[in-house]
Motif scaffolding. Structure first.
Motif, PDB file in Angstrom:
ATOM      1  N   ASP A  84      25.048   7.918  24.681  1.00 41.46           N
ATOM      2  CA  ASP A  84      23.730   7.619  25.137  1.00 41.46           C
ATOM      3  C   ASP A  84      22.811   6.607  24.060  1.00 41.46           C
ATOM      4  O   ASP A  84      23.290   6.567  22.989  1.00 41.46           O
ATOM      5  CB  ASP A  84      22.669   8.755  25.511  1.00 41.46           C
ATOM      6  N   LEU A  85      22.252   5.558  24.634  1.00 41.51           N
ATOM      7  CA  LEU A  85      21.556   4.702  23.752  1.00 41.51           C
ATOM      8  C   LEU A  85      20.197   4.487  24.299  1.00 41.51           C
ATOM      9  O   LEU A  85      19.769   4.558  25.263  1.00 41.51           O
ATOM     10  CB  LEU A  85      22.277   3.379  23.825  1.00 41.51           C
ATOM     11  N   ILE A  86      19.244   4.843  23.304  1.00 41.93           N
ATOM     12  CA  ILE A  86      17.736   4.536  23.511  1.00 41.93           C
ATOM     13  C   ILE A  86      17.464   3.328  22.698  1.00 41.93           C
ATOM     14  O   ILE A  86      17.537   3.327  21.371  1.00 41.93           O
ATOM     15  CB  ILE A  86      17.090   5.766  22.986  1.00 41.93           C
ATOM     16  N   LEU A  87      16.450   2.465  23.344  1.00 42.42           N
ATOM     17  CA  LEU A  87      15.990   1.340  22.587  1.00 42.42           C
ATOM     18  C   LEU A  87      14.071   1.642  22.970  1.00 42.42           C
ATOM     19  O   LEU A  87      13.912   2.059  23.965  1.00 42.42           O
ATOM     20  CB  LEU A  87      16.292   0.174  23.272  1.00 42.42           C
ATOM     21  N   GLU A  88      13.570   1.471  21.831  1.00 42.59           N
ATOM     22  CA  GLU A  88      12.246   1.957  21.814  1.00 42.59           C
ATOM     23  C   GLU A  88      11.558   0.759  20.682  1.00 42.59           C
ATOM     24  O   GLU A  88      11.607   0.457  19.806  1.00 42.59           O
ATOM     25  CB  GLU A  88      12.190   3.318  21.207  1.00 42.59           C
ATOM     26  N   THR A  89      10.217   0.477  21.591  1.00 43.59           N
ATOM     27  CA  THR A  89       9.062  -0.208  20.774  1.00 43.59           C
ATOM     28  C   THR A  89       7.880   0.471  20.676  1.00 43.59           C
ATOM     29  O   THR A  89       7.654   1.239  21.987  1.00 43.59           O
ATOM     30  CB  THR A  89       9.007  -1.758  21.463  1.00 43.59           C
ATOM     31  N   SER A  90       7.192   0.613  19.722  1.00 40.60           N
ATOM     32  CA  SER A  90       5.814   1.326  19.741  1.00 40.60           C
ATOM     33  C   SER A  90       5.040   0.716  18.700  1.00 40.60           C
ATOM     34  O   SER A  90       5.160   0.194  17.953  1.00 40.60           O
ATOM     35  CB  SER A  90       6.310   2.558  19.234  1.00 40.60           C
ATOM     36  N   HIS A  91       3.729   1.031  18.697  1.00 34.48           N
ATOM     37  CA  HIS A  91       2.740   0.659  17.950  1.00 34.48           C
ATOM     38  C   HIS A  91       1.468   1.621  18.028  1.00 34.48           C
ATOM     39  O   HIS A  91       1.370   2.476  18.854  1.00 34.48           O
ATOM     40  CB  HIS A  91       2.266  -0.920  18.363  1.00 34.48           C
ATOM     41  N   VAL A  92       0.970   1.604  16.917  1.00 34.71           N
ATOM     42  CA  VAL A  92      -0.410   2.422  16.784  1.00 34.71           C
ATOM     43  C   VAL A  92      -1.511   1.564  16.406  1.00 34.71           C
ATOM     44  O   VAL A  92      -1.263   0.308  15.850  1.00 34.71           O
ATOM     45  CB  VAL A  92      -0.333   3.636  15.774  1.00 34.71           C
TER      46      VAL A  92
END
Length: 580
Positions: A98-106
């Protein structure tokens, strides 16, 4: 069609067993005989023809597809949360492959001392299931805004930089029906900057918080973290996590002039839980409690301890994409820095994550269809090119899943528009390119049994000028389908610029004249710092892969903040939509 033949005719067919040792000669060994009928007219009458209602048949197929989608949407998600906010990891790991790509910001809720749309920290994360009990990750984060609160001990407000990259590893040691226990670790490079200037094209000077000089302090630090999360999975919809944590951070920072206090090593305990509110929505809470260690400092540069809290929702768009929103007082975006608050404050901030799980293998796909899929099995690809009297743009759209489209736009407003309006001059910057990226998430869908089509669109970008000012744009797109040829759209819109926000409501009526022509009158209603404007569009389908939009409009542009601002005179425009 139903075929009924007389029994007498069927009995005239004579079958014989043909044996052959050579398969190549098998076709030659088939013996054909002519069957003669004395009454061909009766044979023709025995065929009974029945009319099939194609429209009804198509509707039945659509209904069956709709029921299948509803059934799939009602199934519980098998995906488990890997974290309860950034500061508290769970014991869950990815499945092998399984592969997860994530972008996030606060971001803070206001601009603080520096102004703008808020102090922000951006991050990107890649996670991969190396084995069924081992997940590896790599990440990068960047925050370069000045300190949030006014520093009382310096003459000039200090600039600030946190830049991290590193790798992480999570090993699931125990996994049974009651609980899981894992070891979660990371090693990171943390670049800490204070004073001087860190913004793009910035030439100012400022005090730093580590000594009395005005020169920049810039240190690269090797930091790490170790956690032992235990997650109880005994309950149907509730998971609970207890996670002791140890984080190694530097005690001091400085340059040749001198050094000053910094956070130092941190010890603490994280607790939290997630609850499945529905088949697609999970709520979560976490708290991190430092023990005899510091994780924040105030406007007098005094380091102290504070508890961290995070509460949020995780929404599953489909089996490949998730959205997450939360409020917290944790500012760091890496495993080691996630136990720190926003520099110089303990203020509550908000955060968001986009999580994407691409499919890397073409399982259950025939050889003939393999050519239709690429690495990530994109659902749709589209290129838009537009031009009118005010400017031009091109946009690329990728369908990452059934429910999410990623987009990137490059737009130029012509130079003669400069200084006509302050918002245009600052945030679109006529004569230069504006680059924006974002996506549209489908939250409700009529095909899934919902009453309306509802989508959330978010984009962020900057004008590529000297100071690169940027803004965040959001719209909530509501579609009501009246019938196959008519629909109504209602879309609240807001642009957060940091100086003043623009708010409006977009409305439109879609009238399908024929399979190839559609008229779409649009009207934007200005509410705050925006204008009433219109757009009358004719959409023409030339080919299956090409559509042309011709329109008359008095908006500055067809994109984001330009939709909320009225131009001095109407312009004609043209859009080309290529569906690849």
């Amino acid at each position: 069609m139903k075929l009924n033949a007389y029994e007498d005719n069927s009995k005239k067919i004579k079958w014989e067993i043909i044996r052959s040792n050579n398969l190549k000669d098998l076709d030659k060994s088939i013996k054909w005989e002519i069957i003669r009928s004395n009454n061909l007219k009766d044979l023709d009458k025995s065929i009974k023809w029945k009319t099939i209602d194609k429209t009804k048949d198509r509707k039945n197929i659509k209904n069956k597809m709709k029921q299948t989608k509803i059934q799939n949407a009602s199934k519980s998600s098998k995906k488990k949360l890997l974290q309860l906010g950034k500061s508290v990891p769970t014991a869950n790991t990815l499945s092998k492959g399984d592969l997860i790509l994530e972008t996030s910001h606060v971001s803070s809720y206001n601009g603080g001392q520096s102004g703008g749309i808020g102090n922000q920290n951006y991050s990107g994360l890649i996670q991969y299931g190396f084995f069924k009990n081992l997940t590896i990750s790599s990440f990068y984060t960047e925050a370069d805004d000045p300190l949030f609160k006014k520093i009382d001990t310096t003459a000039i407000q200090p600039e600030n930089l946190w830049s991290n990259y590193g790798i992480g590893l999570r090993w699931n040691v125990i996994n049974n029906n009651t609980y899981k226990l894992s070891i979660d670790s990371s090693i990171e490079r943390w670049r800490v900057g204070s004073g001087g200037c860190f913004g793009y094209n910035c030439k100012n000077k400022s005090n730093n918080i580590f000594n009395s000089g005005i020169e920049k302090v810039l240190n690269d630090n090797l930091i790490s973290s170790l956690s032992i999360p235990i997650t109880w999975t005994k309950f149907n919809n509730l998971n609970l996590t207890f996670s002791p944590r140890l984080v190694f951070l530097p005690k001091k920072q400085g340059n040749d002039i001198g050094s000053g206090q910094f956070y130092g090593n941190n010890y603490g305990v994280g607790i939290g839980g997630s609850y499945e509110l529905s088949k697609r929505i999970k709520s979560f809470y976490s708290g991190y409690f430092p023990i005899n260690s510091t994780n924040t400092f105030d406007n007098k540069i005094k380091f102290k301890r504070t508890n961290l809290h995070t509460i949020g929702l995780n929404y599953e768009l489909d089996s490949r994409t998730w959205l997450e929103g939360y409020v917290t007082n944790s500012f760091g975006q890496t495993p080691a820095t996630s136990i720190l608050t926003i520099p110089s404050s303990e203020d509550i901030i908000y955060g968001g994550r986009f999580i994407y799980a691409p499919i890397l293998e073409n399982r259950n796909i025939t050889e003939d269809n393999k050519k239709k899929y690429n690495l990530f099995r994109l659902f749709r690809k589209q290129i838009k090119v537009g031009m009118n009297g005010n400017g031009s743009y091109y946009k690329g759209i990728l369908g990452l899943s059934e429910s999410f489209n990623f987009e990137i736009t490059n737009e130029t407003i012509y130079k003669h528009m400069e200084k006509k309006k302050k918002i245009i001059d600052r945030y679109i910057k006529p004569g230069t390119n504006s680059i924006r990226g974002g996506g549209t998430a489908n939250l409700l869908n009529i095909d899934n049994g919902d009453k309306i089509n509802l989508s959330l669109r978010l984009t962020y970008g900057r004008a590529m000028s000297k100071t690169r000012p940027g803004y965040l744009f959001s719209e909530l797109i509501n579609d009501w389908i009246i019938n196959d040829n008519n629909s109504i759209n209602f879309s609240p819109k807001i642009a957060w610029t940091g100086t003043k926000n623009l708010i409006g409501v977009g409305t439109s009526y879609n009238w399908k004249l024929s399979p190839n022509f559609e008229i779409i009158p649009k009207y934007n209603i200005g509410i705050t710092n925006s204008h009433n404007n219109y757009n009358i569009m004719l959409k023409t389908k030339i080919k299956k892969y090409l559509e042309i939009d011709s329109y008359l409009s008095n908006t500055i542009s067809q994109n984001d903040i330009g939709q909320l601002i009225k131009s001095s005179s109407p312009v004609f425009g043209l859009n080309l939509n290529f569906k690849l």
